[in-house]
Design a protein around this motif. Structure first.
Motif, PDB file in Angstrom:
ATOM      1  N   ASP A 218     -14.411   0.326 -11.194  1.00  0.00           N
ATOM      2  CA  ASP A 218     -12.977   0.535 -11.009  1.00  0.00           C
ATOM      3  C   ASP A 218     -12.609   0.683  -9.538  1.00  0.00           C
ATOM      4  O   ASP A 218     -11.440   0.859  -9.197  1.00  0.00           O
ATOM      5  N   ALA A 219     -13.597   0.635  -8.653  1.00  0.00           N
ATOM      6  CA  ALA A 219     -13.360   0.833  -7.222  1.00  0.00           C
ATOM      7  C   ALA A 219     -13.030  -0.475  -6.526  1.00  0.00           C
ATOM      8  O   ALA A 219     -13.593  -1.519  -6.851  1.00  0.00           O
ATOM      9  N   THR A 220     -12.129  -0.402  -5.547  1.00  0.00           N
ATOM     10  CA  THR A 220     -11.828  -1.531  -4.673  1.00  0.00           C
ATOM     11  C   THR A 220     -11.550  -0.999  -3.279  1.00  0.00           C
ATOM     12  O   THR A 220     -11.157   0.161  -3.108  1.00  0.00           O
ATOM     13  N   ALA A 221     -11.721  -1.856  -2.286  1.00  0.00           N
ATOM     14  CA  ALA A 221     -11.413  -1.456  -0.917  1.00  0.00           C
ATOM     15  C   ALA A 221      -9.930  -1.123  -0.763  1.00  0.00           C
ATOM     16  O   ALA A 221      -9.563  -0.237   0.018  1.00  0.00           O
ATOM     17  N   ALA A 222      -9.074  -1.826  -1.511  1.00  0.00           N
ATOM     18  CA  ALA A 222      -7.641  -1.547  -1.436  1.00  0.00           C
ATOM     19  C   ALA A 222      -7.332  -0.130  -1.900  1.00  0.00           C
ATOM     20  O   ALA A 222      -6.484   0.568  -1.314  1.00  0.00           O
ATOM     21  N   LYS A 223      -8.017   0.316  -2.945  1.00  0.00           N
ATOM     22  CA  LYS A 223      -7.845   1.703  -3.381  1.00  0.00           C
ATOM     23  C   LYS A 223      -8.402   2.664  -2.339  1.00  0.00           C
ATOM     24  O   LYS A 223      -7.855   3.745  -2.115  1.00  0.00           O
ATOM     25  N   GLY A 224      -9.479   2.250  -1.671  1.00  0.00           N
ATOM     26  CA  GLY A 224     -10.038   3.070  -0.603  1.00  0.00           C
ATOM     27  C   GLY A 224      -9.046   3.285   0.526  1.00  0.00           C
ATOM     28  O   GLY A 224      -8.953   4.380   1.089  1.00  0.00           O
ATOM     29  N   VAL A 225      -8.299   2.248   0.872  1.00  0.00           N
ATOM     30  CA  VAL A 225      -7.271   2.373   1.906  1.00  0.00           C
ATOM     31  C   VAL A 225      -6.223   3.396   1.480  1.00  0.00           C
ATOM     32  O   VAL A 225      -5.814   4.259   2.281  1.00  0.00           O
ATOM     33  N   GLN A 226      -5.776   3.327   0.236  1.00  0.00           N
ATOM     34  CA  GLN A 226      -4.790   4.281  -0.260  1.00  0.00           C
ATOM     35  C   GLN A 226      -5.294   5.711  -0.156  1.00  0.00           C
ATOM     36  O   GLN A 226      -4.577   6.611   0.292  1.00  0.00           O
ATOM     37  N   LEU A 227      -6.538   5.917  -0.580  1.00  0.00           N
ATOM     38  CA  LEU A 227      -7.122   7.253  -0.521  1.00  0.00           C
ATOM     39  C   LEU A 227      -7.217   7.748   0.912  1.00  0.00           C
ATOM     40  O   LEU A 227      -6.859   8.893   1.222  1.00  0.00           O
ATOM     41  N   PHE A 228      -7.700   6.879   1.789  1.00  0.00           N
ATOM     42  CA  PHE A 228      -7.932   7.285   3.169  1.00  0.00           C
ATOM     43  C   PHE A 228      -6.617   7.625   3.873  1.00  0.00           C
ATOM     44  O   PHE A 228      -6.521   8.651   4.572  1.00  0.00           O
ATOM     45  N   GLU A 229      -5.626   6.801   3.692  1.00  0.00           N
ATOM     46  CA  GLU A 229      -4.355   7.051   4.370  1.00  0.00           C
ATOM     47  C   GLU A 229      -3.680   8.306   3.839  1.00  0.00           C
ATOM     48  O   GLU A 229      -3.154   9.118   4.624  1.00  0.00           O
ATOM     49  N   ALA A 230      -3.701   8.504   2.531  1.00  0.00           N
ATOM     50  CA  ALA A 230      -3.035   9.668   1.945  1.00  0.00           C
ATOM     51  C   ALA A 230      -3.728  10.960   2.343  1.00  0.00           C
ATOM     52  O   ALA A 230      -3.076  11.953   2.715  1.00  0.00           O
ATOM     53  N   ALA A 231      -5.055  10.983   2.272  1.00  0.00           N
ATOM     54  CA  ALA A 231      -5.787  12.200   2.626  1.00  0.00           C
ATOM     55  C   ALA A 231      -5.710  12.469   4.128  1.00  0.00           C
ATOM     56  O   ALA A 231      -5.632  13.630   4.554  1.00  0.00           O
TER      57      ALA A 231
END
Length: 256
Positions: A218-231
């Motif tokens: 269920d992981a993608t780099a695009a989701k990683g960007v969302q997590l990183f920017e929000a946190a």
């Protein structure tokens, strides 16, 4: 500002005008068949360095090995015993206070470090030498994590996978994501190691043969960007809040 990049004369003005430092931490431990053992400290360092760049606050070198003995059955895991970790972190933080730092954010990406960092912070506060608090990225954005993933882990799951896909994609074995999911477990409850309200497990291997939980596919780099920017936004706000506090207001109250 990254401390390790600076010459000592150029740090004088920072210590004269600022009193906050970011200390990134993580671990070097197994994260399943698909992620590098550096996962946690790569994540902690990325957040600390990015936020230091955005805010101008000081970022120290990263603590790469933490309290990870519960992963020791998996090849390559490194760890220190909890008392040694606590002593080291307290000594390191007291070192920062000698330069004028009196508030510290431990930018931590490993759950096993949390209670020990809290203990260190409480001791430093009780001695009234520093106000040191622990921050974990996923605890700052729990709603987003839940929205993005049906089975988010916690360990080696899709949330950490997505971050490393974004931060260090060459280190992710994308061809092993299905293996990670299918030979692991979805969550701790599925391991059936909670008996009548008691956590009967001590090591990761007691719960999962491959070391991880969740649905890594269920992981993608695009989701990683969302997590990183929000946190990262949350950590910036924490820095700004902490820097604005009067030191005496951060110290323990005498009596109620």
């Amino acid at each position: 500002m990254y401390l390790g990049d600076e010459a000592w004369p150029d740090l004088e003005s920072y210590f004269e005008s600022e009193s906050l430092a970011l200390v990134p931490l993580g671990s070097t431990e197994q994260h399943g068949p698909h992620l590098p053992e550096a996962t946690d400290h790569l994540i902690g360092e990325a957040f600390a360095r990015a936020v230091a760049d955005r805010t101008g606050y000081l970022c120290t070198p990263t603590i790469n090995i933490g309290v990870s003995g519960h992963h020791r059955q998996f090849h390559g895991t490194m760890w220190v015993e909890p008392p040694a970790f606590r002593q080291y972190m307290e000594s390191l933080t007291r070192n920062l206070t000698s330069h004028g730092i009196d508030r510290v954010i431990y930018v931590n990406a490993h759950g096993g470090n949390v209670p020990h960092l809290r203990e260190v912070g409480a001791r430093l506060r009780q001695d009234e030498v520093a106000y040191a608090i622990e921050w974990m990225w996923n605890d700052s954005i729990p709603e987003l994590v839940d929205d993005l993933f049906e089975q988010n882990g916690p360990h080696g799951g899709p949330k950490e996978t997505a971050l490393i896909q974004y931060l260090e994609p060459a280190l992710v074995h994308d061809d092993r994501l299905e293996e990670a999911r299918d030979t692991g477990i979805p969550d701790v409850e599925a391991a059936e190691t909670i008996k009548h309200g008691s956590r009967t497990f001590y090591d990761a291997a007691d719960n999962t043969d491959n070391g991880v939980l969740g649905d890594q596919t269920d992981a993608t780099a695009a989701k990683g960007v969302q997590l990183f920017e929000a946190a990262s936004d949350q950590l910036v706000q924490l820095c700004e809040w902490l820097a604005a506090q009067k030191f005496e207001d951060l110290m323990p109250r005498e009596h109620v």
